[in-house]
Motif scaffolding. Structure first.
Motif, mmCIF file in Angstrom:
data_model
loop_
_atom_site.group_PDB
_atom_site.id
_atom_site.type_symbol
_atom_site.label_atom_id
_atom_site.label_comp_id
_atom_site.label_asym_id
_atom_site.label_seq_id
_atom_site.Cartn_x
_atom_site.Cartn_y
_atom_site.Cartn_z
ATOM 1 N N GLU A 151 0.835 -1.210 0.000
ATOM 2 C CA GLU A 151 0.000 0.000 0.000
ATOM 3 C C GLU A 151 0.867 1.258 0.000
ATOM 4 N N HIS A 152 1.985 1.214 0.749
ATOM 5 C CA HIS A 152 2.916 2.347 0.719
ATOM 6 C C HIS A 152 3.384 2.598 -0.705
ATOM 7 N N PHE A 153 3.718 1.503 -1.397
ATOM 8 C CA PHE A 153 4.199 1.613 -2.781
ATOM 9 C C PHE A 153 3.121 2.240 -3.670
ATOM 10 N N LYS A 154 1.898 1.702 -3.559
ATOM 11 C CA LYS A 154 0.820 2.175 -4.432
ATOM 12 C C LYS A 154 0.494 3.648 -4.155
ATOM 13 N N MET A 155 0.344 3.980 -2.871
ATOM 14 C CA MET A 155 -0.090 5.341 -2.545
ATOM 15 C C MET A 155 1.004 6.376 -2.777
ATOM 16 N N ARG A 156 2.266 5.941 -2.653
ATOM 17 C CA ARG A 156 3.392 6.849 -2.929
ATOM 18 C C ARG A 156 3.370 7.294 -4.394
ATOM 19 N N HIS A 157 2.785 6.460 -5.239
ATOM 20 C CA HIS A 157 2.746 6.770 -6.670
ATOM 21 C C HIS A 157 1.352 7.189 -7.139
ATOM 22 N N THR A 158 0.479 7.508 -6.175
ATOM 23 C CA THR A 158 -0.885 7.913 -6.520
ATOM 24 C C THR A 158 -1.050 9.409 -6.297
ATOM 25 N N PHE A 159 -1.728 10.055 -7.233
ATOM 26 C CA PHE A 159 -1.924 11.511 -7.139
ATOM 27 C C PHE A 159 -3.374 11.856 -7.452
ATOM 28 N N PHE A 160 -3.872 12.867 -6.747
ATOM 29 C CA PHE A 160 -5.120 13.487 -7.178
ATOM 30 C C PHE A 160 -4.711 14.847 -7.740
ATOM 31 N N GLY A 161 -4.746 15.008 -9.060
ATOM 32 C CA GLY A 161 -4.184 16.217 -9.683
ATOM 33 C C GLY A 161 -2.732 16.331 -9.287
ATOM 34 N N ASN A 162 -2.389 17.484 -8.676
ATOM 35 C CA ASN A 162 -0.989 17.638 -8.221
ATOM 36 C C ASN A 162 -0.825 17.309 -6.733
ATOM 37 N N LEU A 163 -1.864 16.761 -6.136
ATOM 38 C CA LEU A 163 -1.819 16.425 -4.704
ATOM 39 C C LEU A 163 -1.304 14.990 -4.533
ATOM 40 N N PRO A 164 -0.115 14.812 -3.957
ATOM 41 C CA PRO A 164 0.430 13.453 -3.858
ATOM 42 C C PRO A 164 -0.222 12.652 -2.730
ATOM 43 N N GLY A 165 -0.358 11.367 -2.970
ATOM 44 C CA GLY A 165 -0.926 10.498 -1.946
ATOM 45 C C GLY A 165 0.174 9.846 -1.129
ATOM 46 N N HIS A 166 -0.149 9.365 0.029
ATOM 47 C CA HIS A 166 0.760 8.510 0.794
ATOM 48 C C HIS A 166 -0.065 7.662 1.755
ATOM 49 N N PHE A 167 0.620 6.722 2.396
ATOM 50 C CA PHE A 167 -0.090 5.765 3.246
ATOM 51 C C PHE A 167 0.548 5.776 4.622
ATOM 52 N N GLU A 168 -0.301 5.786 5.673
ATOM 53 C CA GLU A 168 0.270 5.953 7.015
ATOM 54 C C GLU A 168 0.024 4.808 7.974
ATOM 55 N N SER A 169 -0.823 3.842 7.606
ATOM 56 C CA SER A 169 -1.075 2.741 8.556
ATOM 57 C C SER A 169 0.123 1.796 8.600
ATOM 58 N N SER A 170 0.387 1.229 9.773
ATOM 59 C CA SER A 170 1.554 0.347 9.894
ATOM 60 C C SER A 170 1.114 -1.120 9.935
ATOM 61 N N GLY A 171 2.040 -1.981 9.512
ATOM 62 C CA GLY A 171 1.780 -3.417 9.524
ATOM 63 C C GLY A 171 1.556 -3.946 10.931
ATOM 64 N N TRP A 172 2.276 -3.373 11.912
ATOM 65 C CA TRP A 172 2.159 -3.825 13.311
ATOM 66 C C TRP A 172 0.739 -3.643 13.822
ATOM 67 N N HIS A 173 0.133 -2.500 13.436
ATOM 68 C CA HIS A 173 -1.235 -2.196 13.876
ATOM 69 C C HIS A 173 -2.203 -3.280 13.381
ATOM 70 N N LEU A 174 -2.050 -3.635 12.093
ATOM 71 C CA LEU A 174 -2.930 -4.675 11.523
ATOM 72 C C LEU A 174 -2.634 -6.034 12.153
ATOM 73 N N LEU A 175 -1.360 -6.280 12.426
ATOM 74 C CA LEU A 175 -0.988 -7.572 13.034
ATOM 75 C C LEU A 175 -1.657 -7.742 14.398
#
Lengths: 426, 169
Positions: free
Chosen positions: A187-211
Motif C-alpha cells: 500500500e505504501h508503494f501504491k499510494m506513494r505513486h498515486t496523485f489526485f491532480g498535483n496532490l500526492p498520496g501517501h499511506f500511514e497505517s503500519s503493519g504492526w497495527h494490523l498484526l
C-alpha cells in the motif's frame, strides 16, 4: 423559461449558493445510489452475459463503475468514471495478442520438456497477474474524475509485481503472519505513486497495527489448523506406508495399519478451518478495510474510517440469506426440469437427446453461477462499498478545493490483461 | 452585487462549473444562446462558451446533468440540477442524450451480434467439430500422434503420482 427566483436575479442567487456552500459541513461522504437500480443493472447484465458468452461484461463493468462512482459524494460533489466499454474491449483484445502466444508456448514447453517449465510458467503468470493489477489500477485512477480533475498513478508495474511476489512468498512461508507487513508495504508503494491532480498520496497505517488487530483471528484459524496438520503427520506410520505396494494403495494402507483415526483428525481440522473462515472472514474483511482506509492520505487531507464489524457482518449475512433463498428456488426448478426431461427423453438416449441434455446442463450451470455472482455483487460488493463510504471521516477537506490538474489518461492494456488473467478490481 | 448584461429572452438558470484547471467550484449562471451554451461567473464574466454540438453527457447521479466538452483535453465540467434547464439543453443539443436512446441502440447492436456469434460457435462445436475431427484424424502422421500420446501419458502418470509407487518402472 426563467427558473430563477423572481425577487432575485440569477447572479444574486448564485452568490447566495456560493455563500451557502462555504458553510456546508465539510468532510461528509455519502452514497446516494438506490440498491434497486443496482439489482436491475446486474440482473439484466447477468442474462446478457450468458447469451453473449461474456462479451457483454465490458459494458456491464463500465455501467457498474459509473453507477458506483457517480453515486459516491464527497463534500457535496460526486465522483465520475470516464472509462468506456470500447476501451475495455480494446484492452482485452490487445492483452490477448500477448497472452495467447504465451499460453501456447507454455503448453508446448510442458509437453516437450520437464516439470520445471510448469513451475516457471506458473511464476511468470503470477508476476504477470500482479503487473496487470497495478496497471489496471492506473487505468481506473486516470478514469476517475472529481471536481474536474483526474487521479493518476506513476511507478513501475514491473517493480511492483516483483515486490508483490516476494511478499506473497514470505506470507506463505510465515503461515500468514507476514500478511500485515506485506499489505502495508504494498500500500505504501501504491499510494506513494498515486496523485489526485498535483496532490500526492501517501499511506500511514503500519503493519504492526494490523498484526495486533488480526492476531486473534490468526490464532483462531491457523493455529488449530497447524495442530491438526501436525497431528495427522505424526499419526501416519511412514515406514509402513513406504513398504506398501499393490494396486489399491489407499485401502491397503488404511486397513493394514489401523489408521482410520486419521480420517477423523483430517475431517475435524478441515471442518474447523471451513467454519472459522466462513464466520471470521467478514470480521477480517472489516478489520483490513478499516485499517487500509484510515491510512489513506492526499497531501494534508486525512481519511479515517469508523467502519463497524457488525455492519460488514450484516452485509455477509444478507448475502447468505439471499443465496440460500436462490438455492432453494433454483434447486426446485432444476429438479422439476430434470424430471420433465427424463420423461421426454427415451431410453437409451439418442445422439440428439444427449446434445440437448448437455446444452441444457451447461445453460443451467451458467445460470446458477451467474445467479450467485449477481447476489454477491448486489449484496456484498455494494453493501461493503456503502458501509465504507458512510463510515468515512475526511479531515482538512478544504485542501481538495485548491488542487491543480495533472496527469494523463493511461492505456487500457493493463485493464485488459487484468481481465484476461482474472485479477481485475471492481 | 451588480447584475451583468443578460438577455432576458434567452433561457438561463443556475449551475456549478469546474474549469478543469483546478478543483475550485464556481457557482454560475448558464445561458442558452441560440448557438452556444454560455457559462457566466458570479461577476458576469464568461467562463466557458460551448457549442451545442460539442456537448457530452457524463455519468452523474440521477438528479444531475453533468456536461463536458467532447474531445477537450481539459476536464471542464458543468453540473445542472434544474430539470427544466437540463431539458432545455437536451432539446438544443443533439449529442446530449438524457434518455440514453443513442447508447441503447448501439448496445442492442452489440448484444445482437454477440448472440449471433455465440449461436454460430455452438453450431460449429456441436455439428462441425466432430465432422472435422473424423476427417482430420487419418491425416495426422503416426510419429506425431505417438509423440503426443507419450507426452500426455507421462503427464497423466505424473498427475496420478505413479512415479512414487515402489513398483513404478
Amino acid at each position: 423559461m426563467n427558473p430563477g427566483n423572481e425577487r432575485m436575479t440569477p447572479f444574486d442567487a448564485a452568490g447566495s449558493a456560493a455563500q451557502a456552500s462555504l458553510f456546508a459541513p465539510p468532510g461528509i461522504a455519502r452514497f446516494v445510489g438506490r440498491g434497486k437500480t443496482f439489482w436491475g443493472l446486474l440482473s439484466c447484465g447477468a442474462v446478457l452475459l450468458m447469451f453473449t458468452l461474456g462479451i457483454y461484461r465490458f459494458w456491464l463493468t463500465t455501467d457498474v463503475r459509473r453507477y458506483l462512482w457517480s453515486n459516491t459524494e464527497l463534500a457535496g460533489e460526486s465522483f465520475e468514471y470516464t472509462g468506456t466499454a470500447y476501451e475495455l474491449l480494446l484492452g482485452f483484445l490487445i492483452a490477448l495478442t500477448f497472452l495467447v502466444p504465451l499460453y501456447a508456448a507454455f503448453f508446448l514447453l510442458t509437453l516437450a520438456a520437464s516439470n520445471i517449465w510448469s513451475l516457471l510458467g506458473l511464476l511468470v503468470l503470477i508476476l504477470l497477474g500482479h503487473y496487470a493489477f497495478y496497471r489496471a489500477r492506473r487505468y481506473r485512477l486516470t478514469r476517475t474524475i472529481y471536481r474536474g480533475v483526474r487521479f493518476h498513478q506513476t511507478g513501475s508495474a514491473i517493480l511492483y509485481s516483483v515486490c508483490a511476489v516476494l511478499w506473497w512468498a514470505l506470507i506463505i512461508l510465515s503461515a500468514g503472519l507476514a500478511y500485515p507487513f506485506a499489505q502495508s508495504q504494498l500500500e505504501h508503494f501504491k499510494m506513494r505513486h498515486t496523485f489526485f491532480g498535483n496532490l500526492p498520496g501517501h499511506f500511514e497505517s503500519s503493519g504492526w497495527h494490523l498484526l495486533v488487530r488480526g492476531l486473534p483471528l490468526w490464532a483462531f484459524t491457523v493455529v488449530p489448523f497447524a495442530i491438526g496438520a501436525v497431528a495427522t503427520i505424526l499419526a501416519i506410520d511412514w515406514s509402513a506406508l513406504n513398504s506398501i505396494s499393490g494396486a489399491d494403495v489407499r485401502a491397503t494402507w488404511t486397513e493394514a495399519n489401523g489408521l482410520a483415526g486419521i480420517d477423523v483428525i483430517v475431517a475435524l481440522t478441515g471442518a474447523w478451518l471451513l467454519c472459522s473462515i466462513a464466520l471470521l472472514y467478514p470480521v477480517f474483511h472489516a478489520i483490513v478495510l478499516r485499517w487500509w482506509i484510515s491510512g489513506l492520505r492526499f497531501g494534508n487531507v486525512v481519511v479515517r474510517s469508523h467502519l463497524r464489524i457488525a455492519r460488514v457482518f450484516g452485509v455477509y449475512a444478507r448475502f447468505f440469506g439471499y443465496a440460500t433463498l436462490f438455492t432453494a428456488i433454483a434447486g426446485t426448478l432444476l429438479g422439476v426440469g430434470a424430471f420433465a426431461l427424463s420423461k421426454i427423453i427415451g431410453a437409451p438416449p439418442s445422439m440428439r437427446d444427449e446434445i440437448i441434455t448437455t446444452v441444457l446442463s451447461l445453460g443451467a450451470y451458467a445460470a446458477m453461477a451467474l445467479g450467485y455472482w449477481t447476489i454477491y455483487q448486489a449484496t456484498v460488493k455494494l453493501g461493503v462499498w456503502r458501509c465504507v463510504i458512510e463510515s468515512l471521516e475526511v479531515l482538512n477537506v478544504a485542501a481538495l478545493e485548491e488542487v491543480a490538474a495533472a496527469g494523463e489518461a493511461a492505456s487500457p492494456v493493463g485493464e485488459g490483461l487484468a481481465d484476461a488473467l482474472n485479477v481485475g478490481g471492481i | 452585487m451588480s447584475a451583468p448584461d443578460i438577455d432576458s429572452s434567452k433561457v438561463h438558470g443556475r449551475g456549478i462549473f469546474f474549469d478543469g484547471v483546478t478543483t475550485a467550484r464556481h457557482d454560475v449562471v448558464v445561458e442558452l444562446a441560440p448557438r452556444t451554451l454560455q457559462v457566466h461567473g458570479v461577476d458576469g464574466s464568461v467562463l466557458a462558451q460551448w457549442s451545442y454540438d460539442e456537448l457530452e453527457t457524463l455519468s452523474s447521479p440521477d438528479d444531475v446533468l453533468r456536461l463536458g466538452r467532447a474531445g477537450n483535453a481539459l476536464l471542464a465540467r458543468l453540473e445542472i440540477k434544474d430539470p427544466q434547464l437540463a431539458a432545455a439543453i437536451d432539446e438544443r443539443s443533439l449529442p446530449v442524450d438524457r434518455t440514453g436512446r443513442i447508447e441503447r441502440r448501439l448496445r442492442t447492436k452489440v448484444i445482437f451480434w454477440s448472440a449471433a456469434a455465440t449461436t454460430s460457435l455452438i453450431l460449429v462445436a456441436v455439428i462441425a467439430m466432430p465432422l472435422i475431427a473424423t476427417q482430420l484424424t487419418p491425416l495426422i502422421p503416426y510419429a506425431i500422434e505417438r509423440r503426443l500420446g507419450a507426452a500426455i501419458d507421462a503427464q497423466t502418470r505424473m498427475s496420478l503420482n505413479e512415479g512414487n509407487r515402489p513398483d513404478a518402472p
